[in-house]
Design a protein around this motif. Structure first.
Motif, mmCIF file in Angstrom:
data_model
loop_
_atom_site.group_PDB
_atom_site.id
_atom_site.type_symbol
_atom_site.label_atom_id
_atom_site.label_comp_id
_atom_site.label_asym_id
_atom_site.label_seq_id
_atom_site.Cartn_x
_atom_site.Cartn_y
_atom_site.Cartn_z
ATOM 1 N N THR A 147 1.179 22.696 2.894
ATOM 2 C CA THR A 147 -0.230 22.310 2.525
ATOM 3 C C THR A 147 -0.072 21.575 0.932
ATOM 4 N N GLU A 148 0.884 22.078 0.020
ATOM 5 C CA GLU A 148 0.978 21.553 -1.198
ATOM 6 C C GLU A 148 1.497 20.121 -1.021
ATOM 7 N N ARG A 149 2.491 19.872 -0.192
ATOM 8 C CA ARG A 149 3.165 18.561 0.390
ATOM 9 C C ARG A 149 1.956 17.543 0.568
ATOM 10 N N GLU A 150 1.113 18.098 1.473
ATOM 11 C CA GLU A 150 -0.114 17.088 2.052
ATOM 12 C C GLU A 150 -0.859 16.880 0.933
ATOM 13 N N ARG A 151 -1.133 17.761 0.157
ATOM 14 C CA ARG A 151 -2.114 17.389 -1.054
ATOM 15 C C ARG A 151 -1.729 16.386 -1.964
ATOM 16 N N GLU A 152 -0.329 16.765 -2.167
ATOM 17 C CA GLU A 152 0.478 15.320 -3.119
ATOM 18 C C GLU A 152 0.300 14.428 -2.578
ATOM 19 N N ARG A 153 0.666 14.209 -0.917
ATOM 20 C CA ARG A 153 0.638 12.935 -0.506
ATOM 21 C C ARG A 153 -0.808 12.371 -0.336
ATOM 22 N N HIS A 154 -1.746 12.914 -0.275
ATOM 23 C CA HIS A 154 -3.090 12.399 -0.133
ATOM 24 C C HIS A 154 -3.557 11.844 -1.490
ATOM 25 N N GLU A 155 -3.093 12.443 -2.443
ATOM 26 C CA GLU A 155 -3.525 12.352 -3.933
ATOM 27 C C GLU A 155 -2.791 10.906 -4.217
ATOM 28 N N ALA A 156 -1.575 10.751 -3.699
ATOM 29 C CA ALA A 156 -0.677 9.578 -4.014
ATOM 30 C C ALA A 156 -1.389 8.267 -3.152
ATOM 31 N N ARG A 157 -1.613 8.652 -1.843
ATOM 32 C CA ARG A 157 -2.213 7.559 -1.125
ATOM 33 C C ARG A 157 -3.483 7.112 -1.799
ATOM 34 N N HIS A 158 -4.487 8.088 -2.172
ATOM 35 C CA HIS A 158 -5.718 7.761 -2.754
ATOM 36 C C HIS A 158 -5.318 6.739 -4.126
ATOM 37 N N ARG A 159 -4.638 7.298 -4.916
ATOM 38 C CA ARG A 159 -4.405 6.472 -6.090
ATOM 39 C C ARG A 159 -3.870 5.041 -5.740
ATOM 40 N N GLU A 160 -2.863 5.022 -4.438
ATOM 41 C CA GLU A 160 -2.380 3.620 -4.186
ATOM 42 C C GLU A 160 -3.619 2.869 -3.627
ATOM 43 N N LYS A 161 -4.413 3.337 -3.150
ATOM 44 C CA LYS A 161 -5.499 2.506 -2.443
ATOM 45 C C LYS A 161 -6.492 2.077 -3.642
ATOM 46 N N GLU A 162 -6.917 2.936 -4.709
ATOM 47 C CA GLU A 162 -7.514 2.659 -5.907
ATOM 48 C C GLU A 162 -6.750 1.567 -6.584
ATOM 49 N N GLU A 163 -5.498 1.659 -6.745
ATOM 50 C CA GLU A 163 -4.813 0.512 -7.485
ATOM 51 C C GLU A 163 -4.720 -0.857 -6.629
ATOM 52 N N ARG A 164 -4.858 -0.868 -5.409
ATOM 53 C CA ARG A 164 -4.926 -1.898 -4.805
ATOM 54 C C ARG A 164 -6.255 -2.442 -4.808
ATOM 55 N N ARG A 165 -7.353 -1.627 -4.802
ATOM 56 C CA ARG A 165 -8.621 -2.158 -4.650
ATOM 57 C C ARG A 165 -8.660 -2.781 -6.144
ATOM 58 N N ARG A 166 -8.153 -2.174 -7.215
ATOM 59 C CA ARG A 166 -8.391 -2.836 -8.583
ATOM 60 C C ARG A 166 -8.005 -4.143 -8.831
ATOM 61 N N LEU A 167 -6.628 -4.289 -8.071
ATOM 62 C CA LEU A 167 -5.866 -5.518 -8.040
ATOM 63 C C LEU A 167 -6.506 -6.601 -7.274
ATOM 64 N N ARG A 168 -7.331 -6.147 -6.081
ATOM 65 C CA ARG A 168 -7.991 -7.082 -5.138
ATOM 66 C C ARG A 168 -9.223 -7.811 -5.892
ATOM 67 N N HIS A 169 -9.763 -6.937 -7.079
ATOM 68 C CA HIS A 169 -10.903 -7.420 -7.520
ATOM 69 C C HIS A 169 -10.551 -8.021 -9.052
ATOM 70 N N GLY A 170 -9.519 -8.022 -9.314
ATOM 71 C CA GLY A 170 -9.039 -8.677 -10.527
ATOM 72 C C GLY A 170 -9.119 -7.495 -11.762
ATOM 73 N N VAL A 171 -9.275 -6.480 -11.556
ATOM 74 C CA VAL A 171 -9.444 -5.429 -12.570
ATOM 75 C C VAL A 171 -8.097 -4.869 -12.802
ATOM 76 N N THR A 172 -7.630 -4.829 -14.208
ATOM 77 C CA THR A 172 -6.291 -4.257 -14.536
ATOM 78 C C THR A 172 -6.606 -3.047 -15.064
ATOM 79 N N SER A 173 -5.629 -2.162 -14.984
ATOM 80 C CA SER A 173 -5.652 -0.925 -15.593
ATOM 81 C C SER A 173 -5.281 -0.738 -17.003
ATOM 82 N N GLY A 174 -5.751 -0.046 -17.816
ATOM 83 C CA GLY A 174 -5.252 0.244 -19.277
ATOM 84 C C GLY A 174 -5.860 -0.795 -20.137
#
Length: 179
Positions: free
Chosen positions: A152-179
């Protein structure tokens, strides 16, 4: 533009494969064949495309892994599973040979062991898949039972990492850089 075509083609291929496996899995629940395994494989493929499918795959995966773990913790369980595989393969061979209908058979003899080697082959394939899963379960879980909390802990970590990756791809697609 070329990247967009690749992404669209990949998505279409995955969705086609996933839904085909789901439909075949549902059909195989009622017909000879590895229905649950095929259905689960379709769910796993579709979980790459749909978040709501992903949420349904994890509980099924946990239950399947718990069952696989319990099934190989004692030699009588392993023996019973291997005997079940042998019975299934033997039935597939017998079915494929299509023996003549016995005298007590009340229907048309053509209805005795319908499908011949097509059905027999799917029974044999199911048995071989079952044997492969038994070997996998022995190698993974024998002496090291499935731990629900760790998974369950591994799944939670995997879901969080996937969510972060999706958000990062979305930001890059729309030209928004982090930081």
């Amino acid at each position: 533009m070329r990247r967009l075509g690749y992404v669209a083609a990949k998505r279409l291929a995955l969705e086609t494969l996933g839904w085909t496996l789901v439909v075949l899995g549902i059909a195989a629940l009622f017909l000879p064949g590895p229905g649950l395994l095929t259905l689960f494989a379709g769910m796993v493929v579709l979980s790459q495309q749909y978040e709501w499918f992903e949420k349904r795959v994890d509980p099924v995966k946990r239950v399947a892994l718990e069952g696989a773990s319990r099934g190989v913790q004692t030699w009588p369980r392993i023996t019973g599973s291997v005997l079940g595989v042998a019975w299934l393969v033997g039935l597939g061979i017998y079915w494929g040979e299509h023996p003549p209908a016995p005298g007590w058979w009340p229907f048309d003899p053509d209805w005795w062991f319908i499908g011949g080697w097509g059905t027999g082959g799917s029974l044999i394939a199911s048995g071989l898949i079952g044997l492969a899963l038994i070997v996998y379960s022995i190698r993974r879980f024998r002496g090291n039972p499935y731990d629900h909390e760790v998974e369950t802990e591994r799944e939670r970590e995997r879901h969080e990492a996937r969510h972060r990756e999706k958000e990062e791809r979305r930001r890059l697609r729309h030209g928004v850089t982090s930081g």
